[in-house]
Design an enzyme around this catalytic site. Structure first.
Site, PDB file in Angstrom:
ATOM      1  N   LEU A 183      23.823   5.336 -34.712  1.00 23.30           N
ATOM      2  CA  LEU A 183      22.645   6.146 -34.403  1.00 23.30           C
ATOM      3  C   LEU A 183      22.905   6.900 -33.106  1.00 23.30           C
ATOM      4  O   LEU A 183      23.201   6.285 -32.081  1.00 23.30           O
ATOM      5  CB  LEU A 183      21.399   5.267 -34.226  1.00 23.30           C
ATOM      6  CG  LEU A 183      20.793   4.594 -35.466  1.00 23.30           C
ATOM      7  CD1 LEU A 183      19.701   3.617 -35.037  1.00 23.30           C
ATOM      8  CD2 LEU A 183      20.231   5.645 -36.408  1.00 23.30           C
ATOM      9  N   HIS A 184      22.788   8.227 -33.151  1.00 25.25           N
ATOM     10  CA  HIS A 184      22.961   8.967 -31.901  1.00 25.25           C
ATOM     11  C   HIS A 184      22.190  10.284 -31.848  1.00 25.25           C
ATOM     12  O   HIS A 184      21.990  10.832 -30.767  1.00 25.25           O
ATOM     13  CB  HIS A 184      24.448   9.268 -31.655  1.00 25.25           C
ATOM     14  CG  HIS A 184      24.978  10.414 -32.472  1.00 25.25           C
ATOM     15  ND1 HIS A 184      25.286  10.279 -33.806  1.00 25.25           N
ATOM     16  CD2 HIS A 184      25.237  11.703 -32.153  1.00 25.25           C
ATOM     17  CE1 HIS A 184      25.730  11.436 -34.260  1.00 25.25           C
ATOM     18  NE2 HIS A 184      25.702  12.323 -33.286  1.00 25.25           N
ATOM     19  N   ARG A 185      21.736  10.810 -32.980  1.00 29.11           N
ATOM     20  CA  ARG A 185      21.113  12.131 -32.960  1.00 29.11           C
ATOM     21  C   ARG A 185      19.773  12.075 -32.237  1.00 29.11           C
ATOM     22  O   ARG A 185      18.980  11.142 -32.430  1.00 29.11           O
ATOM     23  CB  ARG A 185      20.934  12.667 -34.374  1.00 29.11           C
ATOM     24  CG  ARG A 185      22.257  13.042 -35.015  1.00 29.11           C
ATOM     25  CD  ARG A 185      22.094  13.951 -36.211  1.00 29.11           C
ATOM     26  NE  ARG A 185      23.399  14.309 -36.728  1.00 29.11           N
ATOM     27  CZ  ARG A 185      24.136  15.321 -36.287  1.00 29.11           C
ATOM     28  NH1 ARG A 185      23.667  16.088 -35.322  1.00 29.11           N
ATOM     29  NH2 ARG A 185      25.325  15.584 -36.794  1.00 29.11           N
TER      30      ARG A 185
END
Length: 376
Positions: A208-210
């Site tokens: 998860l990074h957006r």
């Protein structure tokens, strides 16, 4: 023009760029071109930077701009201000930019005004979601590029539909897969599974990074709820991206979801390769899982890489918790059949080098003179 007469700047700025620029550099240098590697410093911490250079065997950059973090405008402006005098100093025949980060657009704009030919690796990818900063970067970079180097047939078709000429568009394959194949056996020799006490096929991997997923507490809370439910059936491992670390600490994570430090390239490929399923919001992971034949569920409402859904192992689930759980349940019960898109064969860098080294000079400008219809 013989390769020995060409000086080509290759730009990298953040972790997704490193895997893309290495095959291009190697192929150009093997053909006698002088390659100047410029690192903008958009990613600058150890876990997102030096470890990837070591894992991939990328030589130290010839120039490091050190721009650091900031808002989109601040970061883009700092890269432009630092890159402009460097471009004048180096005086290359061409500049290669990769991907869709702020550094990509910043260096593309400077190059377009300065005069060298500009090549965009991964041209033509479109999510058609203008809330994504990366979509703006992609479209604007394509607009000022001379060589549009597409990784898949749908990307090439996007460019032609937007009005770009056939002599600009080159279907070359996927450089990410070049790097994957070149390092897969080394990755499989990693001890990362033993370190974390994991068995092949016995866990799911999460990334998860957006900003749309991790910066909004409401969205992230929903994603964590879904992950907690999934972890009841398949334990999950989440290497924590720096962007998400603070939010996850604030919200707490459900049982069955194990947080670990960011993984280097080889360890992360090993974790993907051995996973039962991967849940991600990363475009590159959608591609890598497709090449590896590992089931992937994308935690987004759209993807700029639809080929991974149509021909690969990817399922687009959206961000609603119930849809994510339903998608994962289906995939665990009936994994998609592995299929690999055309030209994802480990030789995209070679094809890119052939395009660039058989091209013209900066006087042979290839950019369109009119705004392509439907480009936005």
């Amino acid at each position: 023009m013989p390769g020995s007469q060409l000086r080509i700047v290759c730009v990298a700025g953040a972790r997704p760029n490193y895997m893309k620029v290495k095959p291009v550099m190697d192929a150009l240098e093997a053909r006698g071109a002088e390659v100047v590697l410029v690192h903008t410093g958009q990613h600058y911490d150890e876990s997102m930077n030096e470890v990837f250079f070591r894992d991939l065997g990328i030589r130290p950059p010839d120039h490091f701009l050190g721009v650091g973090s900031g808002s989109h405008a601040e970061q883009t402006g700092r890269v432009m201000a630092a890159f402009e005098p460097l471009l004048g100093q180096v005086s290359p025949d061409a500049v290669v930019v990769v991907g869709d980060i702020n550094s990509t657009l910043a260096c593309a704009l400077v190059t377009a005004k300065a005069g060298p030919l500009l090549a965009h690796v991964e041209a033509g990818l479109r999510s058609r979601d203008w809330a994504m900063p990366e979509e703006v970067n992609r479209v604007a970079t394509d607009r000022v590029s001379d060589y549009l180097l597409a990784s898949s047939p749908d990307a090439a078709e996007n460019l032609r539909a937007e009005g770009y000429r056939d002599d600009q568009v080159h279907l070359v394959g996927n450089v990410m897969i070049d790097t994957l194949f070149a390092n897969l056996e080394r990755a499989r020799g990693s001890d990362v599974l033993d370190r974390y006490g994991l068995a092949r096929g016995g866990y799911g991997l999460v990334t998860l990074h957006r900003p749309a997923n991790v910066d909004d507490p409401g969205v992230l809370t929903g994603l964590l709820k879904a992950l907690g439910e999934i972890a009841g059936h398949c334990p999950l491992l989440l290497p924590v991206h720096p962007r998400a670390a603070g939010r996850l600490a604030e919200l707490g994570v459900p049982g069955g979801l194990r947080l670990v430090p960011p993984a280097g390239y080889l360890d992360f490929i090993a974790l993907q390769d051995a996973a039962r399923i991967v849940l991600t919001d990363s475009g590159g992971v959608q591609e890598e899982t497709t090449a590896l034949g590992v089931p992937c569920v994308t935690l987004r409402d759209n993807t700029e890489r639809p080929i991974t859904v149509e021909q690969g192992t990817n399922v687009l689930a959206g961000r609603a918790p119930e849809r994510i759980v339903a998608a994962v349940t289906r995939v665990l019960a009936d994994p998609p059949e592995p299929r690999r898109p055309p030209l994802w064969d480990g030789h995209a860098g070679d094809r890119i080098a052939e395009v660039l080294l058989s091209g013209g000079t900066a006087g042979d400008r290839r950019r369109p003179t009119d705004l392509p219809p439907g480009s936005r």
